[in-house]
Structures are given as C-alpha cells and as structure tokens.
Design an enzyme around this catalytic site. Sequence first.
Site, PDB file in Angstrom:
ATOM      1  NE  ARG A   6      32.655 -18.330 -50.163  1.00 64.08           N
ATOM      2  CZ  ARG A   6      32.821 -17.595 -51.270  1.00 64.08           C
ATOM      3  NH1 ARG A   6      33.512 -16.483 -51.223  1.00 64.08           N
ATOM      4  NH2 ARG A   6      32.282 -17.979 -52.388  1.00 64.08           N
TER       5      ARG A   6
ATOM      6  CE  LYS B  82      28.200 -24.935 -55.319  1.00 64.89           C
ATOM      7  NZ  LYS B  82      29.573 -24.445 -55.135  1.00 64.89           N
TER       8      LYS B  82
ATOM      9  NE  ARG C   2      31.097 -15.377 -56.909  1.00 62.39           N
ATOM     10  CZ  ARG C   2      30.826 -16.599 -56.434  1.00 62.39           C
ATOM     11  NH1 ARG C   2      30.208 -17.464 -57.188  1.00 62.39           N
ATOM     12  NH2 ARG C   2      31.168 -16.937 -55.217  1.00 62.39           N
TER      13      ARG C   2
ATOM     14  NE  ARG D  12      28.844 -14.478 -53.218  1.00 65.88           N
ATOM     15  CZ  ARG D  12      28.727 -15.789 -53.333  1.00 65.88           C
ATOM     16  NH1 ARG D  12      28.108 -16.296 -54.368  1.00 65.88           N
ATOM     17  NH2 ARG D  12      29.216 -16.580 -52.424  1.00 65.88           N
TER      18      ARG D  12
ATOM     19  NE  ARG E 271      27.032 -24.731 -49.134  1.00 66.11           N
ATOM     20  CZ  ARG E 271      27.564 -23.777 -49.870  1.00 66.11           C
ATOM     21  NH1 ARG E 271      28.827 -23.478 -49.762  1.00 66.11           N
ATOM     22  NH2 ARG E 271      26.822 -23.101 -50.702  1.00 66.11           N
TER      23      ARG E 271
HETATM   24  P1  ADP Z   1      29.877 -20.517 -52.533  1.00 58.46           P
HETATM   25  O1  ADP Z   1      29.497 -21.892 -52.997  1.00 58.46           O
HETATM   26  O2  ADP Z   1      30.539 -19.710 -53.605  1.00 58.46           O
HETATM   27  O3  ADP Z   1      30.647 -20.499 -51.242  1.00 58.46           O
HETATM   28  P2  ADP Z   1      27.059 -19.822 -51.972  1.00 58.46           P
HETATM   29  O4  ADP Z   1      26.439 -18.675 -52.640  1.00 58.46           O
HETATM   30  O5  ADP Z   1      26.574 -21.169 -52.325  1.00 58.46           O
HETATM   31  O6  ADP Z   1      28.604 -19.637 -52.244  1.00 58.46           O
HETATM   32  O7  ADP Z   1      26.932 -19.659 -50.375  1.00 58.46           O
HETATM   33  C1  ADP Z   1      27.302 -18.459 -49.745  1.00 58.46           C
HETATM   34  C2  ADP Z   1      27.270 -18.619 -48.215  1.00 58.46           C
HETATM   35  O8  ADP Z   1      25.940 -18.987 -47.784  1.00 58.46           O
HETATM   36  C3  ADP Z   1      28.167 -19.718 -47.635  1.00 58.46           C
HETATM   37  O9  ADP Z   1      29.505 -19.313 -47.482  1.00 58.46           O
HETATM   38  C4  ADP Z   1      27.454 -19.968 -46.294  1.00 58.46           C
HETATM   39  O10 ADP Z   1      27.730 -18.965 -45.353  1.00 58.46           O
HETATM   40  C5  ADP Z   1      25.988 -19.864 -46.664  1.00 58.46           C
HETATM   41  N1  ADP Z   1      25.449 -21.190 -47.055  1.00 58.46           N
HETATM   42  C6  ADP Z   1      25.008 -21.551 -48.292  1.00 58.46           C
HETATM   43  N2  ADP Z   1      24.592 -22.827 -48.294  1.00 58.46           N
HETATM   44  C7  ADP Z   1      24.776 -23.311 -47.038  1.00 58.46           C
HETATM   45  C8  ADP Z   1      24.561 -24.557 -46.398  1.00 58.46           C
HETATM   46  N3  ADP Z   1      24.054 -25.624 -47.070  1.00 58.46           N
HETATM   47  N4  ADP Z   1      24.873 -24.679 -45.093  1.00 58.46           N
HETATM   48  C9  ADP Z   1      25.357 -23.655 -44.410  1.00 58.46           C
HETATM   49  N5  ADP Z   1      25.611 -22.449 -44.936  1.00 58.46           N
HETATM   50  C10 ADP Z   1      25.326 -22.261 -46.241  1.00 58.46           C
END
Ligand code: ADP
Length: 190
Positions: free
Chosen positions: A144, A13, A127, A133, A88
């Site tokens: 996740r 993404k 990654r 990370r 989400r």
């Molecule tokens: P990925 O899509 O690889 O899991 P992101 O960088 O988008 O990683 O998100 C990392 C973390 O940030 C998520 O695992 C969550 O803890 C938090 N997060 C991101 N976006 C949201 C959201 N819309 N609602 C709740 N938590 C979020």
Amino acid sequence: MRLIFMGPPGAGKGTQAAAVCDRYGIPAISTGDIFRANVSAGTPLGIEAQTYMNAGDYVPDEVTNAMVRDRLSQQDCRRGFLLDGYPRTLEQVKELDEMLAELDVQLNGAIVLDTDADELLKRLLERARTEGRADDTEDVIRRRQELYAEQTAPLLAEYDARGLLASVNGIGRVDHVTDRVHTAIARLTR
Ligand code: ADP
C-alpha cells in the site's frame, strides 16, 4: 465546504476527517470504509473489491469512480463533503473534476497529512492489533505504501499547481493535529 484528505496509509486521515466533518456538519466519505462495509455485507461490489483490498492493490478506477459518483449525488452532500481516500490516481482526479462540474460546485482544498515512515509503520501495526483489518499485515502495508508513492503522491503536485494544497504536520497529539488542520482550512477558504 468541499475538501479532500490525502496522505499515506496510517497518516490519520480517518481520525482527522471525523473532527472536521463534525465541525462543518458535512459527511465524511471514506472510499475504504464504503468498500469495507460492502465486503462485510457480501454485496457484489464488496466481492469485487475484496481481492484487490486484501492484496493492498487499488480497486479498479471504473468501480471506485462509479461508487463515488453515486455517493456524491446523494442529498446529504449538497452542503458539502470531505473525501477521505479519493482520488488516489490521476484518472480519479479527472473523473472527480467531471463530477464536480456536473454538480456545479468547486473544491475548497486538499489537505495532506505529513508523517514519517517509522511513525506510519508503528501506527499501522498497532491498528492491526486493535482493529484486525485484513490488509494491515507487514507485506500488504508495504504494498500500500509503494502504491501510494507511485500513484497517489503525484496528485499532490497537481492540487498544489491549482493552489488548492495545504500540508499539515500529522505527528503529535490528535487534538493538536486537529488544530493544525483547522488552521489550514481557514487559510484555504480565506
Ligand atoms: P489506507 O489509506 O490505510 O490504505 P483505506 O481504508 O483508505 O486505507 O483503503 C483501504 C483499501 O480500499 C485500499 O488499499 C484499496 O484497496 C481500496 N481503496 C480505497 N480507496 C480507493 C480508491 N480511491 N481507489 C482505489 N482503491 C481504493
């Protein structure tokens, strides 16, 4: 242009969002990036979010919704935006609907990047090696993925029912995927 990017962790993404935002001159709003910046800066928001993130859990809706509401109200979002990683949960979908209604704007569409499970795990472990990370360990990745399947995958049906969903094959060369994304956007905005 107002878009949502969806797809499981590792779907690409962030990479594709950057290319699309470049073309349309709109900001990419990645909730994950905003949380990580706050964690690094040690802000109260970062301190609150960190525990959830390290466990692979979602940050509570109230916290995430307030952060996105604030971001969307900023000047640079007036011409459009791309949301990466938000919404989400169904609760976040409802909140986003309200925010858009308040701003008197509409979504052009939601793009979902399709990838298979093996490819996702491979990318995330890679990654982990290169970016380090904290949430890219095998256990946390699995958590996740579970949460995505349980809480976020159902959102696809919601946007599909609204006629706003476009699914894009996310496997292959980055620039090939980008071409597919642009084709999908052209179809959505026709
Ligand atoms: P990925 O899509 O690889 O899991 P992101 O960088 O988008 O990683 O998100 C990392 C973390 O940030 C998520 O695992 C969550 O803890 C938090 N997060 C991101 N976006 C949201 C959201 N819309 N609602 C709740 N938590 C979020």
